[in-house]
Design an enzyme around this catalytic site. Sequence first.
Site, PDB file in Angstrom:
ATOM      1  N   CYS A 193      54.466  29.656  16.024  1.00  0.00           N
ATOM      2  CA  CYS A 193      54.824  29.552  17.454  1.00  0.00           C
ATOM      3  C   CYS A 193      55.334  30.878  18.024  1.00  0.00           C
ATOM      4  O   CYS A 193      55.581  30.971  19.233  1.00  0.00           O
ATOM      5  CB  CYS A 193      55.872  28.460  17.643  1.00  0.00           C
ATOM      6  N   HIS A 216      54.373  23.685  25.423  1.00  0.00           N
ATOM      7  CA  HIS A 216      54.423  24.569  24.257  1.00  0.00           C
ATOM      8  C   HIS A 216      53.036  24.770  23.642  1.00  0.00           C
ATOM      9  O   HIS A 216      52.742  24.255  22.562  1.00  0.00           O
ATOM     10  CB  HIS A 216      55.411  23.967  23.243  1.00  0.00           C
TER      11      HIS A 216
HETATM   12  N1  COA Z   1      57.731  14.947  26.101  1.00  0.00           N
HETATM   13  C1  COA Z   1      57.562  14.086  27.146  1.00  0.00           C
HETATM   14  N2  COA Z   1      56.525  13.235  27.246  1.00  0.00           N
HETATM   15  C2  COA Z   1      55.601  13.279  26.277  1.00  0.00           C
HETATM   16  C3  COA Z   1      55.689  14.158  25.178  1.00  0.00           C
HETATM   17  C4  COA Z   1      56.812  15.006  25.115  1.00  0.00           C
HETATM   18  N3  COA Z   1      56.955  15.847  24.099  1.00  0.00           N
HETATM   19  N4  COA Z   1      54.621  13.993  24.373  1.00  0.00           N
HETATM   20  C5  COA Z   1      53.860  13.036  24.954  1.00  0.00           C
HETATM   21  N5  COA Z   1      54.463  12.624  26.098  1.00  0.00           N
HETATM   22  C6  COA Z   1      53.989  11.564  27.007  1.00  0.00           C
HETATM   23  C7  COA Z   1      52.535  11.699  27.367  1.00  0.00           C
HETATM   24  O1  COA Z   1      52.388  12.434  28.574  1.00  0.00           O
HETATM   25  C8  COA Z   1      52.115  10.266  27.523  1.00  0.00           C
HETATM   26  O2  COA Z   1      52.579   9.794  28.780  1.00  0.00           O
HETATM   27  P1  COA Z   1      51.701   8.768  29.648  1.00  0.00           P
HETATM   28  O3  COA Z   1      51.619   7.543  28.805  1.00  0.00           O
HETATM   29  O4  COA Z   1      52.519   8.600  30.892  1.00  0.00           O
HETATM   30  O5  COA Z   1      50.391   9.444  29.857  1.00  0.00           O
HETATM   31  C9  COA Z   1      52.932   9.531  26.467  1.00  0.00           C
HETATM   32  O6  COA Z   1      54.095  10.359  26.247  1.00  0.00           O
HETATM   33  C10 COA Z   1      52.209   9.346  25.154  1.00  0.00           C
HETATM   34  O7  COA Z   1      51.578  10.574  24.826  1.00  0.00           O
HETATM   35  P2  COA Z   1      50.879  10.806  23.429  1.00  0.00           P
HETATM   36  O8  COA Z   1      50.070  12.068  23.549  1.00  0.00           O
HETATM   37  O9  COA Z   1      50.194   9.578  22.951  1.00  0.00           O
HETATM   38  O10 COA Z   1      52.124  11.111  22.503  1.00  0.00           O
HETATM   39  P3  COA Z   1      52.120  11.225  20.951  1.00  0.00           P
HETATM   40  O11 COA Z   1      52.967  10.111  20.435  1.00  0.00           O
HETATM   41  O12 COA Z   1      50.750  11.390  20.395  1.00  0.00           O
HETATM   42  O13 COA Z   1      52.856  12.631  20.710  1.00  0.00           O
HETATM   43  C11 COA Z   1      54.792  13.807  19.995  1.00  0.00           C
HETATM   44  C12 COA Z   1      54.207  12.775  20.959  1.00  0.00           C
HETATM   45  C13 COA Z   1      56.252  13.984  20.304  1.00  0.00           C
HETATM   46  C14 COA Z   1      54.629  13.323  18.555  1.00  0.00           C
HETATM   47  C15 COA Z   1      54.017  15.146  20.176  1.00  0.00           C
HETATM   48  O14 COA Z   1      54.199  15.593  21.502  1.00  0.00           O
HETATM   49  C16 COA Z   1      54.481  16.194  19.214  1.00  0.00           C
HETATM   50  O15 COA Z   1      54.057  16.224  18.057  1.00  0.00           O
HETATM   51  N6  COA Z   1      55.355  17.133  19.636  1.00  0.00           N
HETATM   52  C17 COA Z   1      55.867  18.173  18.787  1.00  0.00           C
HETATM   53  C18 COA Z   1      54.955  19.366  18.773  1.00  0.00           C
HETATM   54  C19 COA Z   1      55.378  20.383  17.759  1.00  0.00           C
HETATM   55  O16 COA Z   1      55.759  20.059  16.635  1.00  0.00           O
HETATM   56  N7  COA Z   1      55.276  21.673  18.096  1.00  0.00           N
HETATM   57  C20 COA Z   1      55.645  22.738  17.225  1.00  0.00           C
HETATM   58  C21 COA Z   1      57.103  22.901  17.249  1.00  0.00           C
HETATM   59  S1  COA Z   1      57.729  23.852  15.912  1.00  0.00           S
END
Ligand code: COA
Length: 397
Positions: free
Chosen positions: A95, A344
């Site tokens: 990142c 991100h």
């Molecule tokens: N914050 C706010 N809303 C979020 C979100 C987040 N981080 N991630 C997804 N959403 C929302 C989507 O917009 C969607 O909304 P909608 O239903 O109104 O359209 C809903 O939540 C579901 O989205 P989805 O893509 O199915 O979520 P997911 O469960 O597949 O993924 C996480 C959610 C948190 C697991 C994913 O965002 C993630 O892995 N984040 C971390 C990324 C990471 O590790 N980066 C590197 C850092 S070191």
Amino acid sequence: MFDVFEYTKPKRDVAVIGVGTTKFGELWDKGLKELVVEAGIKAVEDAGISGKQLQLLIGGNMSGGMFSGQEHIGALLADYLGLNNIPAIRTEAACASSSVALRIGYLAVASGLYDFVAIGGAEKMTDVYGSQATTTLAGAMDQETEAYFGTTFPGVYALIAKRHMHEYGTTREQLAMVAVKNHENALHNPIAHFQRKIGIDDVLKSPLVADPLRLLDCSPITDGASALILGPADTAKKHTDTPVYIKASAQASDTLSLIGRRNICTLDATVQAARRAYEQAGIQAKDIDFAEVHDCFTINEIIAYEDLGFCKKGEGGKLIEEGVTQLGGKIPVNPSGGLKAKGHPVGATGVAQIVEIVKQLGGEAGKRQVSGAEIGLAHNVGGSGATVCIHILGREK
Ligand code: COA
């Protein structure tokens, strides 16, 4: 414990003379190339230079191969930006990929070897399923001691959060306050992935991802690209009325795996890079007017407050609770909305932080403007802290 680091003054000062970024979000109608070209052209136009004046191109990208099936990103950038005759390099540090690109570009201009250098960052993350994105991101962990056992980044930061709560009494609500603040700031950022106000209850009731971290504690999976143009400081005023200078560029490393860490409540690479950056800029933490920090998960913003010296160890939770880091507070943090709400796109994040700092220092941040901003700090983390880059920028050299 730390190595001895002797800071050597650069041969000349370096300025950011142009910036550009795409919208961040789920950009299904655009590929990696389109994103890079859009951000790159905006930066060149902003700098008011011709592409022909660019002498070196460096682009940060974490995993074009896994996310888009595309490697050889350096040459790809040059190809689609119409810059085929200049050296083009891709940097990878998870990142922190594009902050490393910036740091190398900074060294190239500061050394006097190059005048105009284009720095970019891009990631196209939403073309794969969420599980594939999680596995790809986990490639930045130690495979043998972490990823092999099924650990994910939300899992790693959850362990850190649990320990921080245990050691210092940081509360679940304080973690939520980070997300609430950053979503609030992003309401005023037109490029942000989310422009949606949330409250503490929304965070506490959002789906559990890795205890104690919930969906709204996490940064999202985002597409986006960002770019900037570096040039010698003494010519910066030819390009802009509000030049922004790089006062410090620092980087440090740590173990890939949490197992090797002295203390998982501190990112030693942040502490080390901050020490070097403050020394180079000739300032202290108290002189920073605002910061863009790596809030990939809410706990990481709280730890960043402590490791950057904005408060004492263990008092990060109190700092957010007292409103010190909100817009209008003593030291606003993540006025852009941060990784949490601006989004991100991992390879683009480091340069995007700099784009925000340049806009803030130029007084161009609209309703999210930090008043009287003179000095801003960018803190970009690769993995769970194995790479940390810190840049300090200011309106004065
Ligand atoms: N914050 C706010 N809303 C979020 C979100 C987040 N981080 N991630 C997804 N959403 C929302 C989507 O917009 C969607 O909304 P909608 O239903 O109104 O359209 C809903 O939540 C579901 O989205 P989805 O893509 O199915 O979520 P997911 O469960 O597949 O993924 C996480 C959610 C948190 C697991 C994913 O965002 C993630 O892995 N984040 C971390 C990324 C990471 O590790 N980066 C590197 C850092 S070191």
